[in-house]
Motif scaffolding. Structure first.
Motif, PDB file in Angstrom:
ATOM      1  N   THR A   3       0.983  -1.158   0.009  1.00 14.28           N
ATOM      2  CA  THR A   3       0.082   0.004  -0.065  1.00 14.28           C
ATOM      3  C   THR A   3       0.867   1.151  -0.041  1.00 14.28           C
ATOM      4  O   THR A   3       2.027   1.161   0.198  1.00 14.28           O
ATOM      5  N   ALA A   4       0.325   2.378  -0.405  1.00 15.03           N
ATOM      6  CA  ALA A   4       1.046   3.642  -0.399  1.00 15.03           C
ATOM      7  C   ALA A   4       1.772   4.023   0.594  1.00 15.03           C
ATOM      8  O   ALA A   4       1.142   3.976   1.733  1.00 15.03           O
ATOM      9  N   GLY A   5       3.147   4.158   0.994  1.00 17.38           N
ATOM     10  CA  GLY A   5       3.797   4.649   1.969  1.00 17.38           C
ATOM     11  C   GLY A   5       4.317   3.425   2.864  1.00 17.38           C
ATOM     12  O   GLY A   5       4.851   3.684   3.516  1.00 17.38           O
ATOM     13  N   SER A   6       3.760   2.223   2.625  1.00 12.53           N
ATOM     14  CA  SER A   6       4.191   0.935   3.640  1.00 12.53           C
ATOM     15  C   SER A   6       5.678   0.633   3.588  1.00 12.53           C
ATOM     16  O   SER A   6       6.022   0.469   4.267  1.00 12.53           O
ATOM     17  N   ASP A   7       6.350   1.369   2.326  1.00 12.50           N
ATOM     18  CA  ASP A   7       7.851   1.209   2.514  1.00 12.50           C
ATOM     19  C   ASP A   7       8.472   2.177   3.319  1.00 12.50           C
ATOM     20  O   ASP A   7       9.532   1.963   3.921  1.00 12.50           O
ATOM     21  N   LEU A   8       7.778   3.337   3.772  1.00 11.19           N
ATOM     22  CA  LEU A   8       8.304   4.299   4.745  1.00 11.19           C
ATOM     23  C   LEU A   8       7.945   3.846   5.972  1.00 11.19           C
ATOM     24  O   LEU A   8       8.769   4.164   7.153  1.00 11.19           O
ATOM     25  N   LEU A   9       6.873   2.955   6.467  1.00 12.76           N
ATOM     26  CA  LEU A   9       6.699   2.748   7.910  1.00 12.76           C
ATOM     27  C   LEU A   9       7.773   2.207   8.506  1.00 12.76           C
ATOM     28  O   LEU A   9       8.149   2.677   9.843  1.00 12.76           O
ATOM     29  N   PRO A  10       8.612   1.372   8.200  1.00 10.29           N
ATOM     30  CA  PRO A  10       9.686   0.661   9.121  1.00 10.29           C
ATOM     31  C   PRO A  10      10.511   1.959   9.401  1.00 10.29           C
ATOM     32  O   PRO A  10      11.278   1.563  10.439  1.00 10.29           O
ATOM     33  N   ASP A  46      -4.008  -3.274  10.312  1.00  8.30           N
ATOM     34  CA  ASP A  46      -3.787  -2.096   9.681  1.00  8.30           C
ATOM     35  C   ASP A  46      -2.472  -1.746   9.016  1.00  8.30           C
ATOM     36  O   ASP A  46      -2.220  -1.011   7.964  1.00  8.30           O
ATOM     37  N   LEU A  47      -1.659  -1.644  10.090  1.00  8.76           N
ATOM     38  CA  LEU A  47      -0.354  -1.053   9.811  1.00  8.76           C
ATOM     39  C   LEU A  47       0.655  -2.036   8.933  1.00  8.76           C
ATOM     40  O   LEU A  47       1.559  -1.782   8.482  1.00  8.76           O
ATOM     41  N   GLY A  48       0.211  -3.281   9.287  1.00 11.44           N
ATOM     42  CA  GLY A  48       1.036  -4.469   8.767  1.00 11.44           C
ATOM     43  C   GLY A  48       2.366  -4.542   9.604  1.00 11.44           C
ATOM     44  O   GLY A  48       3.247  -5.334   9.156  1.00 11.44           O
ATOM     45  N   ARG A  49       2.401  -4.136  10.650  1.00 11.23           N
ATOM     46  CA  ARG A  49       3.463  -4.158  11.690  1.00 11.23           C
ATOM     47  C   ARG A  49       2.838  -3.878  13.141  1.00 11.23           C
ATOM     48  O   ARG A  49       1.951  -3.230  13.081  1.00 11.23           O
ATOM     49  N   ALA A  50       3.633  -4.242  14.116  1.00  6.52           N
ATOM     50  CA  ALA A  50       3.096  -3.558  15.444  1.00  6.52           C
ATOM     51  C   ALA A  50       3.653  -2.352  15.614  1.00  6.52           C
ATOM     52  O   ALA A  50       4.634  -1.804  15.156  1.00  6.52           O
TER      53      ALA A  50
END
Ligand SMILES: NC(=O)c1ccc[n+]([C@@H]2O[C@H](COP(=O)([O-])OP(=O)(O)OC[C@H]3O[C@@H](n4cnc5c(N)ncnc54)[C@H](OP(=O)(O)O)[C@@H]3O)[C@@H](O)[C@H]2O)c1
Length: 239
Positions: A3-10, A46-50
């Motif tokens: 999803t958009a921005g998921s590469d930024l989340l980490p 929702d976040l795909g991560r904790a």
């Protein structure tokens, strides 16, 4: 598919809140441990991560004053989020409170100790909220780094009050080039003394200005005077 921005989340430290349930037509706060648990699990999906930290949102809304039953309900809710953290559903947990005045009295040695407390901060937070926030942090022995501030502009950076009060009086000289909005934000880091302040991210330039303001320091004397005036004003009000 990402999803958009998921590469930024980490690359970010993420915090969120549970305890407010905006169901259609019936939005409500709840300390039900099952609902809190489900909300933390949903956040993970929702976040795909904790998330790194999950706050219990405005627990005071579900607690009417001091009683052993309310102490028990708060303890059970805290334990639910603490357990979620212990099981890896979040990195840590905290309590976020818009109006913490009733909370310090409910905290005793039996309640789990949060990793952070988030409270209203800044010149418009009000002396009762400030003192209750500090009392709450003290009850748990949390140092200022674990106290987070929210709503540093009292909701709006453009309300008429900001045209009458120059918050730069609370900043050590020299502060050439510092805007009133920046000063308001910077002062919020000291009212109460907070390690982090939540702000919006809609405008990168605004965010950049707030980050730039971190190089300025608050004037401790002016802040002491401000707090004394707030206390005097409160004490003059009829009971
Ligand atoms: N305060 C609450 O009750 C609350 C509750 C739940 C969630 N949140 C979330 O927490 C975040 C912070 O919200 P907030 O309302 O406390 O603070 P904020 O959104 O950071 O700031 C409030 C207002 O000040 C403006 N502002 C910020 N920096 C500025 C600058 N350098 N120059 C001029 N104007 C500036 C913002 O405009 P721009 O938006 O254009 O920067 C916004 O209109 C938001 O994401 C909000 O959704 C807040």
């Amino acid at each position: 598919m990402a999803t958009a921005g998921s590469d930024l989340l980490p690359r970010f430290e993420l915090s969120t809140k549970v305890g407010f349930f905006p169901a259609a037509g019936r939005a409500e706060h709840s300390l039900d441990p099952c609902r809190l648990r489900e909300a933390v699990e949903q956040t993970n999906r929702d976040l795909g991560r904790a998330p790194d930290l999950v706050f219990l949102h405005n627990p005071e809304r579900s607690l009417t004053g001091f009683s052993a039953a309310n102490q028990d309900r708060l303890g059970t809710a805290c334990a639910a989020v603490e357990r979620a953290a212990a099981e890896g559903l979040c990195g840590g947990w905290g309590i976020s409170s818009w109006d913490p005045r009733s909370l310090p009295g409910l905290v005793d040695g039996t309640l789990p100790r949060p990793d952070a407390v988030m409270v209203r901060a800044g010149l418009l937070a009000g002396i009762d909220v400030l003192e209750a926030s500090e009392a709450l942090a003290a009850r748990w022995g949390l140092d200022p780094a674990r106290l987070w501030g929210m709503s540093p502009f009292g909701g709006s950076a453009t309300q008429p009050l900001w045209g009458k009060l120059d918050p730069r009086v609370f900043i050590q000289e020299p502060h050439d080039g510092l805007s009133a909005v920046q000063a308001t934000f910077r002062v919020a880091c000291w009212l109460p003394r907070a390690g982090r302040i939540a702000v919006g991210t809609d405008s990168p330039s605004h965010l950049g200005e707030l980050v730039d303001a971190l190089q300025y320091q608050a004037d401790a004397g002016s802040l002491r005077t401000y707090r004394r005036l707030l206390r005097e004003q409160r004490d003059r009000q009829p009971l």
